[in-house]
Design a protein around this motif. Structure first.
Motif, PDB file in Angstrom:
ATOM      1  N   ARG A 150       5.210 -11.900  11.898  1.00  0.00           N
ATOM      2  CA  ARG A 150       4.097 -11.120  12.435  1.00  0.00           C
ATOM      3  C   ARG A 150       3.322 -11.994  13.419  1.00  0.00           C
ATOM      4  O   ARG A 150       2.767 -13.028  13.060  1.00  0.00           O
ATOM      5  N   LYS A 199       4.863 -16.630   4.362  1.00  0.00           N
ATOM      6  CA  LYS A 199       3.491 -16.911   4.767  1.00  0.00           C
ATOM      7  C   LYS A 199       3.322 -18.223   5.553  1.00  0.00           C
ATOM      8  O   LYS A 199       2.193 -18.605   5.860  1.00  0.00           O
ATOM      9  N   ILE A 223       5.756  -7.245  14.817  1.00  0.00           N
ATOM     10  CA  ILE A 223       6.789  -7.904  14.026  1.00  0.00           C
ATOM     11  C   ILE A 223       7.989  -8.233  14.920  1.00  0.00           C
ATOM     12  O   ILE A 223       8.484  -7.374  15.651  1.00  0.00           O
ATOM     13  N   GLU A 241       6.235 -12.945   7.648  1.00  0.00           N
ATOM     14  CA  GLU A 241       5.873 -11.804   6.813  1.00  0.00           C
ATOM     15  C   GLU A 241       6.906 -11.582   5.709  1.00  0.00           C
ATOM     16  O   GLU A 241       6.572 -11.203   4.589  1.00  0.00           O
ATOM     17  N   GLU A 242       8.175 -11.824   6.044  1.00  0.00           N
ATOM     18  CA  GLU A 242       9.246 -11.591   5.075  1.00  0.00           C
ATOM     19  C   GLU A 242      10.446 -12.468   5.418  1.00  0.00           C
ATOM     20  O   GLU A 242      11.069 -12.306   6.453  1.00  0.00           O
TER      21      GLU A 242
END
Length: 392
Positions: A346, A372, A352, A332-333
């Motif tokens: 995620r 991603k 998370i 996700e990050e």
């Protein structure tokens, strides 16, 4: 110079209806570097002020080498305090600031000169001995304050967040100096801080405090690796916490420390090559190590540190091992921090999980894992730790 044993004997303190300290009871060993660690308002500074003599407890006692010092005023106690604000005399030089406590004692001039130069050398300020505070950096000012506190040769040095006014690099350097000083002079240091990295770096033992209570006392290793409560686990470093229920614990075998937890927030474990079923009931469970043999049906939380989780683009080869927990998710990050990357992954059910991956080799084209990307995260049951107190 030797340090005193400091005993906090069932100390309580209220300010109106606010309970600052609630029956605090522990002992600090002679010559120990002991830290009081916790968030603002937890009671750590109040406790330090009681030890110093600037506050008085409503109940309990403070003992230095088994002698109650509560009746003694601050200047009659075998301790000195270093404050975060330095509290130097602006019109005096470094020499005069450090000499001030000895001049109050009316010691001979030659003796004062000898000791001042000894302690200025101890804090590595020989070249600045004739400067005034406004000519010094923040770190140098704090060294002057430390030298002035030490020159009376106290049995206990109290340090009230002495580095909080400094920038990050100065804090790191002065922290090393403090540790060196402690090793050289051998007295008892009691260090108050809200910065867990400072406490972990220099302490022999740490008392983690919150809301007027001591939640855990232990070495930095014990506090980090084996937190006693959910608060301690989350306050010390970064971690992942998941509430769970114990579904199986083999108490019949004393050497079997594997415990099965049902953890709905993690969802199903990833289906790996060779699995015989698309979904299995046991895939809702995970394994952790629990040396306390927690009871089946008990509500617990377990913690897994981000650096103990492996992250890969390819399915991990676990060779049929049951003690490895494996989940699948999407990055996700990603956060690149130089020596490591932090990934917020995620899972398939939306939870998370934080994962840290250290960069041990040169990265020619940047980190291998990117935003991603579909990834697998896995960790050993030995690295998950049960926290039984989830109501802190």
């Amino acid at each position: 110079m030797k340090g005193s044993q400091v005993t906090i004997d069932h100390v309580s303190k209220k300010f109106g209806d606010f309970v600052a300290l609630d029956d605090i009871n522990f002992t600090i060993n002679p010559g120990e570097f002991f830290s009081l660690l916790g968030p603002s308002g937890c009671g750590k500074t109040t406790l330090l002020r009681i030890i110093a003599g600037f506050e008085f407890p409503d109940e309990g006692a403070v003992l230095f080498d088994d002698k109650d010092i509560i009746p003694l005023p601050p200047d009659k106690r075998p301790s000195n305090t270093v404050f975060q604000t330095y509290a130097l005399f602006p019109h005096m030089t470094v020499y005069e600031n450090v000499a001030f406590p000895l001049r109050l004692k009316k010691l001979p001039k030659d003796e004062i000169d000898k000791k001042v130069r000894e302690y200025v050398h101890l804090v590595q300020l020989d070249q600045h001995i004739d400067k005034k505070p406004n000519q010094l950096s923040g770190g140098q000012k704090q060294r002057v304050a430390i030298a002035r506190a030490l020159i009376n040769e106290p049995k206990v040095l109290l340090l009230d967040e002495p580095l909080s006014a400094l920038d990050a690099k100065l804090r790191a350097n002065l922290l090393i100096d403090l540790d060196r000083l402690h090793d050289q002079i051998g007295i008892t240091f009691i260090y108050v801080t809200h910065d867990q990295s400072e406490a972990l770096a220099v302490s022999d033992r740490i008392a983690v405090m919150n809301k007027g209570h001591v939640l855990q006392i232990g070495s930095p290793f014990e506090i980090y690796e084996s937190p006693a409560t959910q608060f301690v686990a989350q306050f010390i470093g970064e971690t992942n916490i998941f509430e769970s229920t114990v579904v199986h614990c083999n108490k019949q075998k004393e050497d079997d420390y594997m415990v099965t937890l049902n953890t709905p927030s993690l969802g199903l474990q990833a289906q790996l090559k060779g699995d015989t079923q698309a979904t299995k009931e046991e895939d809702k469970n995970i394994l952790v190590t629990d040396y306390e043999h927690t009871d089946e049906g008990q509500k617990v939380a377990f913690t897994i540190r981000p650096e103990k989780i492996r992250i890969t683009l390819e399915e991990p080869d676990v060779h049929g091992r049951k003690d490895i927990n494996v989940f699948k998710g999407i990055v996700e990050e990603p956060v690149y921090t130089g020596f490591q990357s932090k990934f917020y992954v995620r899972l398939d059910n939306g939870t998370i999980v934080k994962v840290f991956k250290q960069h041990t080799n040169y990265l020619d084209d940047g980190p291998e894992i990117a935003w991603k990307d579909q990834v697998y995260i896995s960790w050993s049951a030995e690295d998950g730790y049960i926290v039984e107190d989830i109501n802190d």
